[in-house]
Write an enzyme that holds these catalytic residues in place. Structure first.
Site, PDB file in Angstrom:
ATOM      1  N   HIS A 125     -62.082 -25.887  83.019  1.00  0.00           N
ATOM      2  CA  HIS A 125     -60.760 -25.888  83.633  1.00  0.00           C
ATOM      3  C   HIS A 125     -59.991 -24.595  83.351  1.00  0.00           C
ATOM      4  O   HIS A 125     -59.807 -24.210  82.195  1.00  0.00           O
ATOM      5  CB  HIS A 125     -59.956 -27.086  83.117  1.00  0.00           C
ATOM      6  CG  HIS A 125     -58.627 -27.258  83.766  1.00  0.00           C
ATOM      7  ND1 HIS A 125     -58.481 -27.607  85.089  1.00  0.00           N
ATOM      8  CD2 HIS A 125     -57.373 -27.116  83.272  1.00  0.00           C
ATOM      9  CE1 HIS A 125     -57.197 -27.694  85.380  1.00  0.00           C
ATOM     10  NE2 HIS A 125     -56.494 -27.395  84.300  1.00  0.00           N
ATOM     11  N   GLU A 179     -65.550 -28.756  85.078  1.00  0.00           N
ATOM     12  CA  GLU A 179     -64.216 -29.251  84.761  1.00  0.00           C
ATOM     13  C   GLU A 179     -63.993 -30.651  85.321  1.00  0.00           C
ATOM     14  O   GLU A 179     -64.497 -31.017  86.382  1.00  0.00           O
ATOM     15  CB  GLU A 179     -63.133 -28.291  85.228  1.00  0.00           C
ATOM     16  CG  GLU A 179     -63.107 -27.882  86.678  1.00  0.00           C
ATOM     17  CD  GLU A 179     -61.878 -27.028  86.952  1.00  0.00           C
ATOM     18  OE1 GLU A 179     -60.761 -27.552  86.817  1.00  0.00           O
ATOM     19  OE2 GLU A 179     -62.025 -25.855  87.285  1.00  0.00           O
ATOM     20  N   SER A 188     -54.085 -25.250  88.249  1.00  0.00           N
ATOM     21  CA  SER A 188     -53.999 -26.570  87.631  1.00  0.00           C
ATOM     22  C   SER A 188     -52.900 -27.401  88.299  1.00  0.00           C
ATOM     23  O   SER A 188     -52.906 -27.549  89.521  1.00  0.00           O
ATOM     24  CB  SER A 188     -53.794 -26.423  86.123  1.00  0.00           C
ATOM     25  OG  SER A 188     -53.982 -27.646  85.456  1.00  0.00           O
TER      26      SER A 188
END
Length: 261
Positions: free
Chosen positions: A233, A203, A110
């Site tokens: 995600h 995502e 991320s």
């Protein structure tokens, strides 16, 4: 941390390395003389090297490599470029501690995936030897939030445009979002080590990973793009027992075995 604890067979130890906070995750069968520098996600404002213990320990165990997880300061108290500078300092500490560059891998998820790319850009700018390879999962690499998938993918339960905008603003504190150290998608990847890019097809940050892979390929980087069908995600964390998670983490292990010496 209760729901996604440190994997059995992996020990953890909080450390300070040249003033930088980090946690060592050490599998009991680790390969000698190798190390991973892991940078966790959390949109720059939440989680920690301890909060990510579940996914980091699983990666360490699969790779059989001692993993040093950066515990960078969070925004808004610790804004850009603080986490990038901490990542650079921790990598330099690893070099001075005896780890050879071709035995170090950088991994991030991320926001941490974007930070891996930013750290690589900063290391290259300083003329430092780059690590053997990099792995980014569900990377947040464009803080201008121009990725098309942010708006046309609507079933990602973890990310929203409003959330991205708010976290980005807390982190940048008015700094230009197009600065390559903030949004590495705008950087020059020439000379980067091999990269593994993992992303889920469902995502909102899908566009970031697709553009990172394309940018790396155009710069002549050996890049491998893996799109996991139906995944949201950072599925590695949320569904640790899913077959897609096992496949993704095994791929990380195989990639590191191929590129570290």
């Amino acid at each position: 941390m209760q729901r996604y604890p440190t994997l059995a067979g992996v020990t953890s130890e909080a450390v300070r390395c040249d003033g930088v906070s980090a946690i060592w995750y050490r599998p009991n069968n680790a390969r000698s003389d190798h190390a991973i520098l892991y940078i966790h996600g959390g949109a720059f404002i939440w989680s920690s090297a301890a909060g990510h213990c579940g996914v980091i320990s699983r990666v360490a165990a699969e790779c059989r490599i001692d993993t040093l997880a950066l515990d960078y300061g969070l925004a808004p108290e610790h804004a850009f470029p603080g986490p990038v500078e901490e990542g650079v300092r921790l990598y330099k500490w690893m070099l001075t501690s005896g780890y050879k560059p071709d035995a170090i891998s950088l991994i991030g998820d991320s926001a941490g995936g974007g930070l891996v790319l930013s750290v690589l850009l900063a290391l290259k700018a300083e003329g430092l030897p780059l690590p053997a390879c990099g792995v980014i999962a569900s990377a947040y690499a464009d803080l201008t939030n121009a990725g098309e998938s942010i708006d046309w993918i609507t079933k990602d339960p973890c990310v929203t445009r409003e959330g991205l905008d708010a976290c980005r603003d807390q982190y940048l504190q008015g700094h230009d979002a197009a600065d390559p150290l903030a949004s590495p998608i705008f950087g020059d990847f020439t000379g980067f080590p091999p990269l593994l890019v993992q992303v889920g097809s469902r995502e909102r940050l899908l566009s970031d990973s697709l553009r990172v892979a394309a940018t790396a390929d155009a710069a002549g980087v050996d890049v491998r793009l893996e799109v996991y069908d139906g995944c949201v995600h950072l599925w590695h964390w949320w569904v640790p027992d899913a077959p897609e998670t096992a496949r993704a983490i095994k791929s990380v292990g195989d990639f590191l075995s191929e590129h570290t010496h």
